[in-house]
Write a protein that holds these residues in place. Structure first.
Motif, mmCIF file in Angstrom:
data_model
loop_
_atom_site.group_PDB
_atom_site.id
_atom_site.type_symbol
_atom_site.label_atom_id
_atom_site.label_comp_id
_atom_site.label_asym_id
_atom_site.label_seq_id
_atom_site.Cartn_x
_atom_site.Cartn_y
_atom_site.Cartn_z
ATOM 1 N N MET A 262 4.443 8.282 -7.723
ATOM 2 C CA MET A 262 3.710 7.598 -6.654
ATOM 3 C C MET A 262 2.231 7.359 -6.897
ATOM 4 O O MET A 262 1.712 6.202 -6.227
ATOM 5 C CB MET A 262 3.998 8.787 -5.415
ATOM 6 N N PHE A 263 1.713 8.251 -7.657
ATOM 7 C CA PHE A 263 0.214 8.062 -7.956
ATOM 8 C C PHE A 263 0.196 6.549 -8.655
ATOM 9 O O PHE A 263 -0.920 6.109 -8.420
ATOM 10 C CB PHE A 263 -0.108 9.018 -8.843
ATOM 11 N N ALA A 264 1.116 6.424 -9.413
ATOM 12 C CA ALA A 264 0.947 5.287 -10.349
ATOM 13 C C ALA A 264 0.915 3.955 -9.449
ATOM 14 O O ALA A 264 0.485 2.978 -9.691
ATOM 15 C CB ALA A 264 1.911 5.300 -11.320
ATOM 16 N N ILE A 265 2.043 3.891 -8.270
ATOM 17 C CA ILE A 265 2.085 2.881 -7.450
ATOM 18 C C ILE A 265 0.940 2.753 -6.615
ATOM 19 O O ILE A 265 0.515 1.618 -6.533
ATOM 20 C CB ILE A 265 3.366 2.894 -6.392
ATOM 21 N N PHE A 266 0.576 4.061 -5.826
ATOM 22 C CA PHE A 266 -0.622 3.587 -5.062
ATOM 23 C C PHE A 266 -2.002 3.357 -5.569
ATOM 24 O O PHE A 266 -2.617 2.857 -4.982
ATOM 25 C CB PHE A 266 -0.538 4.827 -4.208
ATOM 26 N N ASN A 267 -1.965 3.651 -7.004
ATOM 27 C CA ASN A 267 -3.317 3.192 -7.729
ATOM 28 C C ASN A 267 -3.351 1.761 -7.830
ATOM 29 O O ASN A 267 -4.339 1.109 -7.963
ATOM 30 C CB ASN A 267 -3.282 3.893 -8.836
ATOM 31 N N ARG A 268 -2.176 1.016 -7.804
ATOM 32 C CA ARG A 268 -2.162 -0.498 -8.076
ATOM 33 C C ARG A 268 -1.789 -1.000 -6.522
ATOM 34 O O ARG A 268 -1.606 -2.070 -6.820
ATOM 35 C CB ARG A 268 -1.158 -0.853 -9.346
ATOM 36 N N PHE A 269 -1.962 -0.469 -5.759
ATOM 37 C CA PHE A 269 -1.371 -0.910 -4.341
ATOM 38 C C PHE A 269 -2.500 -1.740 -3.572
ATOM 39 O O PHE A 269 -3.506 -1.249 -3.399
ATOM 40 C CB PHE A 269 -0.785 0.345 -3.389
ATOM 41 N N ASP A 270 -2.143 -2.898 -2.988
ATOM 42 C CA ASP A 270 -2.993 -3.729 -2.575
ATOM 43 C C ASP A 270 -2.964 -3.448 -0.951
ATOM 44 O O ASP A 270 -2.042 -3.642 -0.363
ATOM 45 C CB ASP A 270 -2.589 -5.260 -2.586
ATOM 46 N N ARG A 271 -4.121 -2.823 -0.631
ATOM 47 C CA ARG A 271 -4.194 -2.342 0.744
ATOM 48 C C ARG A 271 -4.326 -3.325 1.729
ATOM 49 O O ARG A 271 -4.367 -3.006 3.030
ATOM 50 C CB ARG A 271 -5.356 -1.213 1.010
ATOM 51 N N SER A 272 -4.678 -4.440 1.432
ATOM 52 C CA SER A 272 -4.916 -5.709 2.371
ATOM 53 C C SER A 272 -3.503 -5.862 3.233
ATOM 54 O O SER A 272 -3.468 -6.344 4.357
ATOM 55 C CB SER A 272 -5.609 -6.783 1.614
ATOM 56 N N PHE A 273 -2.483 -5.878 2.470
ATOM 57 C CA PHE A 273 -0.916 -5.824 3.374
ATOM 58 C C PHE A 273 -0.962 -4.872 4.584
ATOM 59 O O PHE A 273 -0.604 -5.413 5.468
ATOM 60 C CB PHE A 273 0.207 -5.563 2.301
ATOM 61 N N GLU A 274 -1.268 -3.632 4.235
ATOM 62 C CA GLU A 274 -1.178 -2.716 5.136
ATOM 63 C C GLU A 274 -2.239 -3.129 6.286
ATOM 64 O O GLU A 274 -2.149 -3.037 7.619
ATOM 65 C CB GLU A 274 -1.672 -1.417 4.893
ATOM 66 N N GLU A 275 -3.589 -3.520 5.769
ATOM 67 C CA GLU A 275 -4.596 -3.757 6.766
ATOM 68 C C GLU A 275 -4.412 -4.937 7.742
ATOM 69 O O GLU A 275 -4.520 -5.040 8.907
ATOM 70 C CB GLU A 275 -5.882 -3.980 6.101
ATOM 71 N N ALA A 276 -3.492 -6.049 7.019
ATOM 72 C CA ALA A 276 -3.177 -7.154 7.710
ATOM 73 C C ALA A 276 -2.136 -6.766 8.872
ATOM 74 O O ALA A 276 -2.129 -7.115 9.924
ATOM 75 C CB ALA A 276 -2.613 -8.286 6.732
ATOM 76 N N ALA A 277 -1.203 -5.914 8.527
ATOM 77 C CA ALA A 277 -0.222 -5.207 9.532
ATOM 78 C C ALA A 277 -0.821 -4.650 10.544
ATOM 79 O O ALA A 277 -0.401 -4.968 11.857
ATOM 80 C CB ALA A 277 0.796 -4.303 8.794
ATOM 81 N N LYS A 278 -1.873 -3.963 10.340
ATOM 82 C CA LYS A 278 -2.637 -3.217 11.262
ATOM 83 C C LYS A 278 -3.378 -3.974 12.182
ATOM 84 O O LYS A 278 -3.451 -3.838 13.466
ATOM 85 C CB LYS A 278 -3.635 -2.007 10.694
ATOM 86 N N ASP A 279 -3.869 -5.023 11.528
ATOM 87 C CA ASP A 279 -4.667 -5.971 12.561
ATOM 88 C C ASP A 279 -3.614 -6.865 13.319
ATOM 89 O O ASP A 279 -4.002 -7.204 14.439
ATOM 90 C CB ASP A 279 -5.323 -7.233 11.532
ATOM 91 N N LEU A 280 -2.493 -6.824 12.984
ATOM 92 C CA LEU A 280 -1.556 -7.795 13.666
ATOM 93 C C LEU A 280 -0.654 -6.678 14.830
ATOM 94 O O LEU A 280 0.185 -7.094 15.497
ATOM 95 C CB LEU A 280 -0.364 -8.363 13.094
ATOM 96 N N GLY A 281 -1.217 -5.412 14.892
ATOM 97 C CA GLY A 281 -0.617 -4.731 15.848
ATOM 98 C C GLY A 281 0.418 -3.675 15.443
ATOM 99 O O GLY A 281 0.925 -3.137 16.395
#
Lengths: 295, 289
Positions: B177-196
């Motif tokens: 899990m650490f290995a994935i989240f260290n390379r995880f692009d947070r902009s996908f999540e932020e885009a989802a949040k911004d879209l509500g």
């Protein structure tokens, strides 16, 4: 790993609670109890709460007098260190070479992943079967002996191939070289290729590149791998038991035997000493690196 | 990156090939020996070709009840797999933000990987023995007849056994899990949040599909490491035996290729699970792009 305080804010710390509970119930508490019980008394059938040092005194019985050579405990630790050292040395050299080949000679990423998996797959299969599978090769009438006999190199089968220190170290190397390959490979693929290119262009020989660039820059991987291999061999009782034909000594086997005779406080005292020595070895090794930077 | 066709290349290539032969050679020798005829022995040369020893194994000839321990190991493997995936994904999400005790928990998990297994096995056995004593004491002092007459031990596959295995599988899950989240692009999540999207929706439709291949990886570790686990569970399975425990017992008593047949079958199960998982990882990775 960095804990960032990014934009995603829901408080999710509680999600780690079940994970933490498992480690409390099955890791922290058992270790604390082991330390406590190592001071308890026992009879043939029960363990009795107490605060005595007898279990420790018994372990070091005869170790500090000069009569009759080494005491049993020291002999056992020497035997364990012997397995540890040779397994460490061989897995380190072998693991380094394999990781080096994968990281620097295999250019296509899919092929690299594929070959890496080839090295990893046996880790997900049974250790006992991997040990048993040496019997047809190393036994008295095994393939190796038959081969040497047919070539006329030897007149009678070599007896020390199986159920010996040799077969124990061979099996340990067979089982645990992966623990070296993974962290060393992980360090190697992070090495900036342009550094190596620069050294090459400046006329460095292959040997100089390996010893002056690759090894220093894969130090973290080498140390993490070493910690894994050393700790796993320090506590080993299965490989030394099965591949040593139950004839060779190790600290793990002493603990295992004492447990089979229900001498729990004695086993606990041995476990505490093993734990202290293991922690000391890890402490010395981790002086050189920061593990969390590597993930 | 180094040039091929040099001395160095052939040197390291030959080391690699020798290593792979060293890694797989022995297992293929027992697979071939397990298909011998009824006269077959423990060593080469091969004596005929048949599935005699698999039939013997199936009929249980003289062995402990291998079928039962095989089923137990599979069931336990599934339980450990489910718990490993759920707990480490949850913990992995929690570790993305700092929380109280995050550092300590991380070090405890890593320490669990390198503490000698026999020490931990002893500790867990002690823990449950003390629980036994407490239960017996309660039974005695409250005069509960059922406990006084029937209680044996609280050690068992689903009390102490699975916990011992989790201390081995969970750290691998967390590291993945650490290995994935260290390379995880947070902009996908932020885009989802911004879209509500709600937190749940963001996880279900954005984060989860991205980390799915790694989750299968964690499941692979959870199942295979539990299915073959012996060192940590050796003292804590109580009255029941898992397959690895039986196998260890058989190494000293069995002198026919029946043990090779058993080895072939367990290895086949492992290879099947590994193949299935890697296939799924490959499939989901392709679908992403």
């Amino acid at each position: 790993m960095q804990f960032s305080s990014g934009k995603i804010k829901p408080h999710v710390g509680w999600l780690a609670l079940p994970f933490a509970l498992v480690f409390f119930a099955y890791f922290v508490l058992p270790l604390v109890l082991t330390i406590i019980v190592s001071f308890w008394d026992y009879t043939d059938y029960a363990i009795i709460p107490a605060l005595i040092l007898d279990n420790y005194i018994y372990i070091f019985d005869g170790c500090f007098s000069n009569e009759g050579g080494l005491c049993l405990t020291l002999k056992t630790y020497l035997s364990t260190f012997f397995f540890c050292f040779f397994t460490w040395l061989i897995t380190l050299v072998l693991g380094f070479c394999v990781a080096y080949f994968l990281a620097f000679y295999v250019n296509s990423i899919p092929l690299q992943v594929c070959l890496f998996l080839v090295c990893t797959i046996p880790f997900w299969t049974s250790n006992v079967i991997r040990m048993v599978s040496w019997i047809p090769l190393l036994g008295r009438n095994g393939l190796v002996n038959e081969f040497f006999l047919s070539l006329g190199i030897i007149d009678q089968p070599i007896e020390w191939l199986l159920y010996s220190s040799f077969s124990v170290i061979l099996a340990l190397v067979h089982l645990y070289t992966l623990f070296m390959i993974v962290p060393i490979f992980n360090s190697m693929i992070r090495i900036d290729r342009s550094i190596v290119e620069a050294a090459y262009d400046a006329g460095a020989s292959h040997r100089q590149i390996i010893f002056n660039i690759i090894i220093p820059l894969s130090k973290t991987g080498i140390i993490i791998g070493s910690i894994f291999v050393v700790t796993v061999v320090m506590g080993d009782f299965l490989t030394i038991g099965i591949m040593g034909g139950q004839q060779l000594a190790s600290v793990g086997k002493i603990i295992n035997t004492e447990m089979n005779y229900l001498q729990f406080p004695g086993a606990a005292a041995n476990a505490v000493i093993l734990l202290i020595i293991t922690i000391f070895i890890i402490y010395v090794m981790t002086r050189f690196i920061d593990i969390r930077k590597e993930l | 990156m180094f040039r091929k066709n040099t001395f160095g290349y052939y040197l390291f290539l030959s080391i690699f090939i020798s290593f792979v032969i060293f890694l797989y050679g022995p297992i293929f020798s027992i697979i071939s020996l397990s298909f011998q005829g009824p006269d077959g022995g423990l060593v080469f040369p091969l004596q005929g070709f048949s599935i005699h020893w698999f039939k013997e194994l199936w009929n249980g000839s003289g062995l402990v009840d291998i079928g039962a321990s095989f089923r137990r190991s599979i069931a336990l493997g599934f339980l450990v797999m489910l718990l490993t995936v759920t707990l480490s994904v949850a913990a992995g999400l929690a570790f993305r933000r700092n929380f109280f005790g995050a550092n300590i928990l991380f070090y405890v998990a890593v320490a669990s990987l390198i503490v000698p297994s026999i020490v931990l096995s002893l500790g867990i056995a002690l823990e449950f023995r003390i629980i036994d004593n407490i239960i017996l004491w309660i039974g005695k002092s409250l005069e509960i007849k059922q406990i006084e007459d029937n209680f044996q031990t609280s050690l068992g596959m689903y009390t102490s056994g699975f916990g011992a295995q989790l201390t081995w599988t969970l750290p691998f899950g967390l590291l993945i899990m650490f290995a994935i989240f260290n390379r995880f692009d947070r902009s996908f999540e932020e885009a989802a949040k911004d879209l509500g999207a709600s937190s749940y929706q963001t996880f279900r439709y954005v984060v989860f599909p991205i980390i799915l291949p790694s989750i299968i990886g964690i499941a692979l570790f959870g199942f295979t490491l539990s299915y073959d686990e012996l060192a940590r569970s050796s003292q804590v399975m109580g009255a029941t035996n898992t397959l690895p425990l039986d196998l260890r017992g058989l190494t000293t008593t069995v002198t026919t290729p029946i043990i090779y047949a058993l080895g072939t079958i367990t290895t086949a199960v492992s290879f099947f699970v590994i193949g299935l998982s890697l296939g799924l990882v490959f499939l989901f990775n392709r679908r992403k792009f």
